[in-house]
Design a protein around this motif. Structure first.
Motif, mmCIF file in Angstrom:
data_model
loop_
_atom_site.group_PDB
_atom_site.id
_atom_site.type_symbol
_atom_site.label_atom_id
_atom_site.label_comp_id
_atom_site.label_asym_id
_atom_site.label_seq_id
_atom_site.Cartn_x
_atom_site.Cartn_y
_atom_site.Cartn_z
ATOM 1 N N GLU A 26 0.828 -1.207 0.000
ATOM 2 C CA GLU A 26 0.000 0.000 0.000
ATOM 3 C C GLU A 26 0.862 1.257 0.000
ATOM 4 N N TYR A 29 2.661 1.700 -3.372
ATOM 5 C CA TYR A 29 1.682 2.088 -4.391
ATOM 6 C C TYR A 29 1.368 3.578 -4.297
ATOM 7 N N TYR A 33 2.508 6.611 -6.959
ATOM 8 C CA TYR A 33 1.527 7.345 -7.754
ATOM 9 C C TYR A 33 1.223 8.750 -7.240
ATOM 10 N N ARG A 50 -6.219 2.657 3.050
ATOM 11 C CA ARG A 50 -6.966 1.767 2.147
ATOM 12 C C ARG A 50 -7.907 2.562 1.249
ATOM 13 N N VAL A 53 -5.789 4.044 -1.505
ATOM 14 C CA VAL A 53 -5.421 2.986 -2.457
ATOM 15 C C VAL A 53 -6.592 2.699 -3.393
ATOM 16 N N ALA A 54 -7.786 2.584 -2.846
ATOM 17 C CA ALA A 54 -8.971 2.307 -3.665
ATOM 18 C C ALA A 54 -9.248 3.441 -4.647
ATOM 19 N N ALA A 57 -6.628 3.337 -7.454
ATOM 20 C CA ALA A 57 -6.916 2.190 -8.314
ATOM 21 C C ALA A 57 -8.119 2.477 -9.216
ATOM 22 N N ASP A 58 -9.134 3.135 -8.683
ATOM 23 C CA ASP A 58 -10.315 3.477 -9.482
ATOM 24 C C ASP A 58 -9.956 4.452 -10.600
ATOM 25 N N HIS A 60 -7.099 4.669 -12.087
ATOM 26 C CA HIS A 60 -6.360 3.891 -13.093
ATOM 27 C C HIS A 60 -7.286 3.020 -13.923
ATOM 28 N N ARG A 61 -8.287 2.433 -13.286
ATOM 29 C CA ARG A 61 -9.255 1.621 -14.043
ATOM 30 C C ARG A 61 -10.004 2.474 -15.056
#
Length: 72
Positions: A26, A29, A33, A50, A53-54, A57-58, A60-61
């Motif tokens: 975590e 990451y 970024y 967390r 991190v979420a 990640a969202d 990036h998706r």
């Protein structure tokens, strides 16, 4: 917050530790970024870290999905 075992009993001694390897993932990451210092990330509350991190990640998706749509 105490987590119950499979039978619903609370474990004596409090919370079981969060895996050190996962904390390192975590922190690496988010440091990569967001360019935040690892020390700041290590002192952050687990739930807050967390959440970040979420969120990253969202982002990036969504970016990956938009790139794929643009390509074809």
């Amino acid at each position: 917050m105490l987590d119950p075992d499979r039978r619903g009993h609370l474990a004596p001694g409090g919370i079981v530790g969060y895996p050190l390897e996962r904390i390192h993932e975590e922190v690496a990451y988010l440091a990569y970024y967001l360019h935040w210092q690892p020390e700041a990330l290590l002192t952050m509350e687990h739930g807050d870290r967390r959440l970040w991190v979420a969120e990253v990640a969202d982002i990036h998706r969504r970016a990956g999905s938009q790139a794929n749509e643009a390509q074809g």
